[in-house]
Design an enzyme around this catalytic site. Sequence first.
Site, PDB file in Angstrom:
ATOM      1  N   GLU A 186     -11.384   0.740  -3.698  1.00 19.46           N
ATOM      2  CA  GLU A 186     -10.816   1.201  -2.419  1.00 19.46           C
ATOM      3  C   GLU A 186      -9.534   1.974  -2.698  1.00 19.46           C
ATOM      4  O   GLU A 186      -9.221   2.272  -3.850  1.00 19.46           O
ATOM      5  CB  GLU A 186     -10.516  -0.009  -1.522  1.00 19.46           C
ATOM      6  CG  GLU A 186      -9.581  -0.997  -2.168  1.00 19.46           C
ATOM      7  CD  GLU A 186      -9.565  -2.378  -1.524  1.00 19.46           C
ATOM      8  OE1 GLU A 186     -10.327  -2.613  -0.567  1.00 19.46           O
ATOM      9  OE2 GLU A 186      -8.784  -3.221  -1.990  1.00 19.46           O
TER      10      GLU A 186
ATOM     11  N   ASP B 163       0.807  -1.220   0.000  1.00 23.94           N
ATOM     12  CA  ASP B 163       0.000   0.000   0.000  1.00 23.94           C
ATOM     13  C   ASP B 163       0.844   1.276   0.000  1.00 23.94           C
ATOM     14  O   ASP B 163       0.607   2.183   0.808  1.00 23.94           O
ATOM     15  CB  ASP B 163      -0.937   0.013   1.222  1.00 23.94           C
ATOM     16  CG  ASP B 163      -1.841  -1.196   1.282  1.00 23.94           C
ATOM     17  OD1 ASP B 163      -2.390  -1.567   0.231  1.00 23.94           O
ATOM     18  OD2 ASP B 163      -2.006  -1.769   2.378  1.00 23.94           O
TER      19      ASP B 163
HETATM   20  C1  6LW Z   1      -5.806  -2.076   2.056  1.00 21.11           C
HETATM   21  C2  6LW Z   1      -6.903  -2.159   1.092  1.00 21.11           C
HETATM   22  C3  6LW Z   1      -6.881  -3.585   0.725  1.00 21.11           C
HETATM   23  O1  6LW Z   1      -6.016  -1.156   3.056  1.00 21.11           O
HETATM   24  O2  6LW Z   1      -5.986  -4.252   1.436  1.00 21.11           O
HETATM   25  O3  6LW Z   1      -7.792  -5.400  -0.345  1.00 21.11           O
HETATM   26  C4  6LW Z   1      -5.856  -3.482   2.555  1.00 21.11           C
HETATM   27  N1  6LW Z   1      -7.667  -4.142  -0.045  1.00 21.11           N
HETATM   28  O4  6LW Z   1      -6.747  -1.294   0.029  1.00 21.11           O
HETATM   29  C5  6LW Z   1      -4.667  -3.875   3.286  1.00 21.11           C
HETATM   30  O5  6LW Z   1      -3.500  -3.643   2.550  1.00 21.11           O
END
Ligand code: 6LW
Length: 548
Positions: free
Chosen positions: A215, A44
């Site tokens: 996300e 991330d």
């Molecule tokens: C992160 C999100 C995700 O916050 O994984 O699957 C999480 N999505 O974007 C953890 O890295």
Amino acid sequence: MMKKKLLKWLSTSLASIALISTSVQAQTAPETFKNPIIAGFAPDPTITKVGNDYYLANSSFEFFPAVPIYHSKDLVNWQLISYAVSEPSYLPELAQVDPNRGIYAPTLRYHDGLFYMITTCVRCGDNFYVTAKDPKGPWSKPIWVEGDRGIDPDLFWDDDGKVYYSGTGILDKSKAPWKNANGIWIQEIDLKTGKLLGKKTQLTFGHAAQAHYTEGPHIYKINGEYFLIVAEGGTGSSHAVSVFKSENVKGPYEPFQNNPVMTHRNMGRKAFIHTTGHADLIQTQNGEWWSVMLAKRNFNGKTMLARESYLTKVEWENGWPVFNAPVNRILEIDKRPNLPWSPFPAKPHRYNFDANKLDLEFNFLRNPTRNWYKLSKGKLAVELQPETGHMNKVNPSMVLHRTRDLQYVASTHVSLQNRKQNEAAGLVVYRNKDNWYQFVLKGDHVELSYYRKGKLSEVARQAYSADSAVLKIVASEDIKLYFSYGESEDKLQSIGGAVNADATSDNIALGFNGPYVGMYATSHNKPSNKTAYFDWFEYKGLDEKNAK
Ligand code: 6LW
């Protein structure tokens, strides 16, 4: 006269030295760089720039200190400089989290003299931000955002001084458009108090019908237009980056018809670099645009190093970003940014514990609620605690170093006197409570065992009565671990043969976090007043680092 001559001589020599050094630099500066830019557990990534300096932060889940911050001058060479949360009392909630909960994707930004790092502590208080004048710290106490339980928050400063918080989620659940949909919304935020102001506005559910798990939003204003960049597909092999734009910060946002703008999702299981997604953008002082994002590497079918940080170029065509034109893939070797080559001095492999503080590389499994370790007289003194690495929601005596290479050597000199049968100290290769290796002095023997999917297997046990030992682990390219021990470094004997190393891989231990190797001491559920002493710890990566 003499003085004048001397000055002249000095200035000409200095000029020629400068010339030589620039030409040496020019000669040694490579044209290419190697991905990942931060290897091992570095998911991330989020990036910001101040002057000619770049800063990158990663998520860190249940490990502590939380949110590592790296510094670079050329986007390619990175140095760990701090953590956004390193004071245990600032985030006591992190002492109790499950594996893969805790700190999720951060956003790192700089505005008006302050660095901001905003993130989510999942199942430990939700969203908060911290600020610092200097990215090396000190960082402030968390300021908690009221009114959002979603993940992956973003902060965006508009030209009119308003600050916007973007969150992840579907505001009206009855309007969930399709299965596995998620969405992005926006709301103004008061950064003094952490209060969200006014109404939340849903921005998108994804670039197209059936887009999954939208996300990781970031908003930018570029040439008068607002861009929203998101992660889609979930952080696995379907991961992707999609982009949207709008004339207004609160939308409506138009999805780019060429979305997703970056993905390796259609390359199949054999792709070396896979799971590419979750991007953040940066423009350099020379006008180039680059993106950091996460991806994983496939080593003969095994993803040993979890999610890592990658770099790729972005160009603009017809007002939209094109990632790594014309190949539209993250490459392992790629052309370097047009920035002065700025490597950092290599760090010594051996940590001698002579300082009064642990090196920044070391982490704990969860937030240490009490001081069970001490640096003194050139040793790391670690109290044995009843907690083990196989227990959940605890902070066992573990001092861990990120595994930044597929191939590495890790070793230590440990001493634990008058050991009872329940008392142990040594090395671990650790991912989570159900997937890890332990190589320890325990009672009257040396023991090598591992958990794989929660099942404990003992590999070897050999009588050993000396107070101390050198323990060594070699991780090899063929996904094997080789263990050896002895009373000194030149008298090591191997134990256990070639041990399958994949228990900590994503194939077996899939999760958001990543692998570590480090030191460990435990009294296995019973009280103990013993202390283990680690004289030194060595981590030596054997993967080739920079491109030629
Ligand atoms: C992160 C999100 C995700 O916050 O994984 O699957 C999480 N999505 O974007 C953890 O890295």
